[in-house]
Design a protein around this motif. Structure first.
Motif, short mmCIF file in Angstrom:
data_model
loop_
_atom_site.label_atom_id
_atom_site.label_comp_id
_atom_site.label_asym_id
_atom_site.label_seq_id
_atom_site.Cartn_x
_atom_site.Cartn_y
_atom_site.Cartn_z
N PRO A 153 54.74 35.89 37.06
CA PRO A 153 56.09 35.50 36.46
C PRO A 153 56.91 36.88 36.54
N VAL A 154 58.40 36.58 36.31
CA VAL A 154 58.99 37.71 36.04
C VAL A 154 58.74 38.79 35.30
N ARG A 155 58.42 40.17 35.55
CA ARG A 155 58.21 41.09 34.97
C ARG A 155 56.83 41.35 34.16
N PRO A 156 55.62 40.68 34.34
CA PRO A 156 54.44 41.18 34.03
C PRO A 156 53.89 41.30 35.20
N GLY A 157 52.28 41.70 35.11
CA GLY A 157 51.47 41.85 36.03
C GLY A 157 50.21 41.01 36.11
N GLN A 158 49.46 40.89 37.19
CA GLN A 158 48.15 40.06 36.90
C GLN A 158 47.37 40.53 37.80
N ALA A 159 45.91 40.36 37.61
CA ALA A 159 44.95 40.92 38.22
C ALA A 159 43.98 39.87 38.56
N TRP A 160 43.30 39.85 39.80
CA TRP A 160 42.41 38.79 40.13
C TRP A 160 41.43 39.23 41.26
N GLU A 161 40.20 38.65 41.28
CA GLU A 161 39.23 38.97 42.04
C GLU A 161 39.30 38.29 43.53
N VAL A 162 38.82 39.00 44.30
CA VAL A 162 38.51 38.41 45.96
C VAL A 162 37.61 38.66 46.49
N SER A 163 37.04 37.73 47.08
CA SER A 163 35.49 37.90 47.91
C SER A 163 36.13 38.36 49.24
N ALA A 164 35.20 39.39 49.76
CA ALA A 164 35.19 39.83 51.28
C ALA A 164 35.17 38.73 52.19
N GLY A 165 35.91 38.94 53.10
CA GLY A 165 36.02 37.83 54.06
C GLY A 165 37.14 36.73 53.81
N PHE A 181 53.30 38.10 52.96
CA PHE A 181 52.42 39.34 53.31
C PHE A 181 51.51 39.00 53.34
N GLU A 182 50.25 39.10 54.17
CA GLU A 182 48.79 38.96 54.28
C GLU A 182 47.85 39.90 54.32
N PHE A 183 46.90 39.82 53.60
CA PHE A 183 45.65 40.96 54.09
C PHE A 183 44.50 40.22 53.95
N PHE A 184 43.46 40.79 54.70
CA PHE A 184 42.21 40.36 54.77
C PHE A 184 41.22 41.11 54.03
N ALA A 185 40.50 40.66 53.27
CA ALA A 185 39.81 41.50 52.15
C ALA A 185 38.50 42.01 53.10
N GLU A 186 38.41 43.21 53.30
CA GLU A 186 37.21 43.79 54.03
C GLU A 186 35.89 43.89 53.12
N ILE A 187 36.22 44.15 51.85
CA ILE A 187 35.22 44.32 50.88
C ILE A 187 35.50 43.26 49.56
N ASP A 188 34.55 43.11 48.66
CA ASP A 188 34.94 42.54 47.30
C ASP A 188 36.08 43.33 46.66
N LEU A 189 37.13 42.82 46.27
CA LEU A 189 38.15 43.54 45.75
C LEU A 189 38.56 42.92 44.42
N LEU A 190 39.12 43.90 43.49
CA LEU A 190 39.77 43.34 42.23
C LEU A 190 41.13 43.72 42.76
N CYS A 191 42.15 43.08 42.61
CA CYS A 191 43.65 43.19 42.83
C CYS A 191 44.54 43.23 41.54
N ALA A 192 45.67 43.89 41.63
CA ALA A 192 46.70 43.70 40.52
C ALA A 192 48.08 43.93 41.04
N LEU A 193 48.93 42.90 40.55
CA LEU A 193 50.13 43.03 41.33
C LEU A 193 51.19 42.89 40.15
N SER A 194 52.04 43.61 40.31
CA SER A 194 53.09 43.66 39.19
C SER A 194 54.50 42.95 39.74
N THR A 195 55.26 42.21 39.18
CA THR A 195 56.66 41.93 39.59
C THR A 195 57.65 43.00 39.09
#
Length: 280
Positions: free
Chosen positions: A49-61, A209-223
């Motif tokens: 949403p507007v003005r917070p951030g969120q983190a999430w896990e992504v599996s390689a591949g 904008f798309e990216f391919f996870a080369e390893i298991d990732l923790l991602c975080a994005l802020s609006t």
């Protein structure tokens, strides 16, 4: 060097960091194009949403897509190795190895002593934009409440640094784990005085904008609290946070698994072979 105006010079030297054809800086574009076009299955979808951030896990591949939902919006992105957050996205080295902004086939490089691709960009709807060379900015970093206090004398804790800090707490990370970002969808660069500038975000609903996870990732994005950055955030002409809020929009995140056939022969990148800090 060549002159582009009286008293100015344009540098035309080749990039300092280069590899041989097929080397680490020359990824297999055919493979990544096939991955981007392969059948995919949506495994998770949410909005930041507007003005917070969120983190999430992504599996390689997997593929992660960040999208403009209902208007232009900048997002600040951090990446960590899910299993070892000491390995994280290294924006400065990525800027040297790739370019000052990111687009298709560029790679997110990790910190020492690992130094490997954490992810590879496989889709960018703004790649053909007239200002593409200064979109998805790596020159700048996240806005933060410390600089804001220094410049304005006011505390405001919805900056991207603050949002990212809050987003990763449930994953066992702390403020010192937040690092320099990729400014997704941000149009920014250096002006003729070599000063850092930001301009209005060019995205339209559906841009991605798309990216391919080369390893298991923790991602975080802020609006970003500046939204589309059409209003100045600091200085004598700065808008108030309330005025900037009118230019803020959510960002969409989708995570996809990729058809296994498209990943045939792919394997996670190994960490750097060099191991001796003594240089032997």
């Amino acid at each position: 060097m060549s002159a582009d105006r009286p008293g100015r010079r344009t540098y035309v030297q080749p990039a300092a960091y280069q590899s041989l054809p097929g080397g680490p800086l020359d990824p297999d574009r055919g493979f990544y194009a096939e991955v981007a076009a392969a059948p995919r299955t949506l495994t998770r979808q949410f909005e930041v949403p507007v003005r917070p951030g969120q983190a999430w896990e992504v599996s390689a591949g997997s593929i992660v897509r960040i999208s403009a939902v209902d208007g232009p919006q900048v997002g600040d992105l951090n990446l960590w190795n899910l299993h070892d957050p000491q390995e994280r996205f290294w924006a400065a080295r990525t800027r040297q190895l790739q370019r000052a902004s990111m687009t298709t086939y560029d790679r997110f490089w990790s910190t020492l002593p690992n130094l490997r691709p954490m992810a590879t960009v496989v889709g960018d709807s703004l790649a053909g934009h007239p200002d593409a060379e200064v979109i998805h900015d790596l020159l700048g970093t996240r806005c933060d409440p410390y600089v804001n206090r220094m410049l304005t004398g006011v505390d405001f804790d919805r900056h991207c640094h603050s949002n990212l800090t809050r987003a990763v707490r449930d994953h066992g990370l702390k403020e010192s784990d937040i690092h320099d970002v990729l400014n997704v969808f941000q149009l920014a660069g250096l002006n003729e005085n070599r000063e850092y500038f930001m301009d209005t975000c060019p995205t339209q609903p559906g841009d991605h904008f798309e990216f391919f996870a080369e390893i298991d990732l923790l991602c975080a994005l802020s609006t970003c609290p500046g939204g589309d950055l059409s209003l100045r955030m600091w200085g004598p002409e700065a808008a108030t946070p309330e005025e900037q809020l009118q230019h803020c929009h959510p960002l969409g995140v989708e995570i996809f698994s990729v058809d296994a056939q498209a990943l045939r022969g792919w394997r996670q990148p190994e960490t750097a072979a060099y191991r001796s800090v003594e240089g032997r």
